[in-house]
Write an enzyme that holds these catalytic residues in place. Sequence first.
Site, short mmCIF file in Angstrom:
data_model
loop_
_atom_site.label_atom_id
_atom_site.label_comp_id
_atom_site.label_asym_id
_atom_site.label_seq_id
_atom_site.Cartn_x
_atom_site.Cartn_y
_atom_site.Cartn_z
N THR A 294 43.82 75.55 44.83
CA THR A 294 44.63 74.59 45.59
C THR A 294 44.06 73.19 45.44
O THR A 294 42.91 73.01 45.04
CB THR A 294 44.63 74.92 47.09
OG1 THR A 294 43.33 74.65 47.63
CG2 THR A 294 45.03 76.36 47.34
N ASP A 295 44.84 72.20 45.82
CA ASP A 295 44.28 70.89 46.07
C ASP A 295 43.63 70.93 47.46
O ASP A 295 43.77 71.90 48.21
CB ASP A 295 45.36 69.80 45.98
CG ASP A 295 44.79 68.47 45.52
OD1 ASP A 295 43.59 68.22 45.75
OD2 ASP A 295 45.54 67.66 44.96
N TYR A 296 42.95 69.88 47.79
CA TYR A 296 42.07 69.80 48.97
C TYR A 296 42.81 70.16 50.26
O TYR A 296 43.70 69.45 50.69
CB TYR A 296 41.54 68.37 49.06
CG TYR A 296 40.32 68.15 49.89
CD1 TYR A 296 39.07 68.00 49.32
CD2 TYR A 296 40.42 68.05 51.28
CE1 TYR A 296 37.94 67.76 50.08
CE2 TYR A 296 39.30 67.82 52.05
CZ TYR A 296 38.06 67.68 51.46
OH TYR A 296 36.95 67.44 52.23
N THR A 297 42.47 71.29 50.86
CA THR A 297 43.00 71.81 52.13
C THR A 297 44.51 72.01 52.14
O THR A 297 45.12 72.02 53.21
CB THR A 297 42.60 70.91 53.34
OG1 THR A 297 43.26 69.65 53.24
CG2 THR A 297 41.10 70.71 53.43
N SER A 298 45.11 72.18 50.99
CA SER A 298 46.58 72.27 50.99
C SER A 298 47.10 73.59 51.57
O SER A 298 48.26 73.66 51.98
CB SER A 298 47.14 72.05 49.58
OG SER A 298 46.82 73.12 48.72
#
Length: 748
Positions: A294-298
Amino acid sequence: MKILNVIIIMAIVLSSCKTNPKEITNKPASAYFKDQKIERKVDSVLNLMTLEEKIGQTVLFSSGWDVTGPTLNDNYLKYVKEGLCGNIFNAHTVKYNKRLQKIAVEETRLGIPLLFGYDVIHGHKTIFPLSLGEASSWDMTAIEKSARISAIEASASGLNWTFAPMCDISRDPRWGRISEGAGEDVYLAKKIAAARVHGFQGKDLSAPNTIMACVKHFAAYGAPQGGRDYNTVDMSDRVLRETYLPPYKAAIDAGAATVMTSFNELDGVPSSGNHYLLTDILRNEWGFNGFVVTDYTSINEMVDHGIVADEKEAGELAMNAGVDMDMQGSVYLDHLKELIREGKVDEKRVEEAARRVLKMKFYLGLFDDPYRYLDEKREKEMIYNPDHLKASLDVAKKSMVLLQNDGTLPLSGNKKIAIIGPHAKATVNLLGSWRASGGWDFVTSPFDAIKKYNKNLLYAKGCSFNGNDKKGFAEAVSAAKKSDVVLVFLGAPENWSGEAASRTSIELPQIQTDLLKAVRKTGKPIVLVLMNGRPLALEREVKISNSILEAWYPGTEGGFAIADVLFGKYNPSGKLPVTFPRVTGQIPIYYDMKNTGRPYSANSTEQRYVSRYLFTPNTPLFAFGHGLSYSHFTYSNLKLSAQEITKDQKLEVSVQIKNDSKVDGEETVQLYIRDLVGSVTRPVKQLKGFQKVLLKAGETKTINFILSNDDLKFYRKDMSWGSEPGKFNVFVGGASDSVLEESFLLKD
């Protein structure tokens, strides 16, 4: 027991000869990362792992940097020691990463090595032009070399994974992250995506100077409503597949090892929970064999999207959709075990995610030698290596686009020059956004770089990037009056582009335009040098300036590159990979738009009831593919090998190009087509080929292209992929709006 398991894993690693991935070339995605020896090794490791340790391979946490150097959250360090975190990002330098790797290998139950990731976007320490600038070179060799050097330096700093290339098509320059991509065109973006993957990964991922690429942001992140970062994306499946997906697929077909999900939703489903994207398309259609992060905390953010009630549900949706690794969110660590116990996630799905991560660690050679990327001697030799700085200078020069020139450029060395503007003494701003760990302590500003050509310089800042303070205008005007020519360095600071840097207006701030107007009143010729990370609307500035050079953010050696171009040591050859509108209100505007039932033609009598604006032309200020040179090129004799072809025949296209100036120069010859009638409407132009060619002064060359049936295919009315018989126009020229034209007929 711990020692026994580590011995067993080492035996697994040594049980067969080292296995490398196949040579990286453009193949179907399914051709990569299918080595059966490695698969068996992964199975053997998985058989030793507890469920908690398998979940740990799906966890990615960030290191941080404080005033004394890199640090790791105490909880994260605890998770590493317990085998509950198998991957770290934002950690680099050999000394630091070696300490973390030693903990993972020597202090955990199984000794499984860590992955180390970082945003190496356009350089690691030696910074190259930002990605949109590199795309302006239209030079795949230079772009691949840039990525190769980035990988060499990053791997020398203990990294083995980059979160690049960004393959998002963007047609809205209000979006800040347009700076990280290749612009608006599918064909060009596909070529650049593949070149960057080849550069990062080389031919052997187990070599200590290669790193894994990560294709991002999957998918359609570059089309947010209103140009606002993280916003909703809504489009038809036809537009998604025809315009936005191809660059991702090109990168995956080039062998990219990993894929990153995007922050946006698509068709009502956030990408990190989108089974259609991550499983139906990426896995089942394209055959992707790497892992998805994932991208950051997505994953966490899907709660705010409103598609799940809490983070536990978010983890369930993400894992079942096809996300293998959770970046920073701790959702998998906190909830996967319970979700499995409740039967909401199959343990086999978690094991598959862990398998994919472990497999890439084998391909990187980390099980052979966990410290292969951790050589302090190599780090000292490779960081800011002189050859790397030389390459940075070369790519920076190739990336610059001469937008306008009345003959004021190139400059001669004996003129008195006034250098004005907030970018004139730029250092950090030369590096642009996402500059990784690139330092600016020894970066040379444009002002200082120009001194190697001319020391007869006057300087005045004039104004800041924004605001209303005009106190510096008088000093700038005074300097201009005393000079023969004025260089005005305008644009934007580096943090005005990139992530979370969307804008409602892409015009220069009024204070900068007012400075330009004040200098114009002196009557001295003006060269406007722009440093920015997105297209700008320059309708006011083109009327004030004699010449305009788009320098983008040119990187570590950017000051010298600007000087070389201004003084003619390098003849500019860049071409725009994205349209520059006249005003922000024209957005979205891109070269391959479709016609309407009431098309506007600038060549016909003015009509009100056509698709047009009342007070602004439909046309852009600078079109896709535009870029001038100190040479002058003339196109003639566009010829097709046939007037009619069938689907199994190829069409040869030839054109003559002459450098009818006294200066050697490079020109990018561009080939476009138009399908005049289709079962669904087709764009007015589509790029299908280009060649960058060097012509000596007075030289004429014949340039040849081949068009095949593959170049004529599109998603037809029934969503099948193929061509349709009918008439096609062929265009060849030096820009999308400056072309010769011929036509042919495609028969059944």
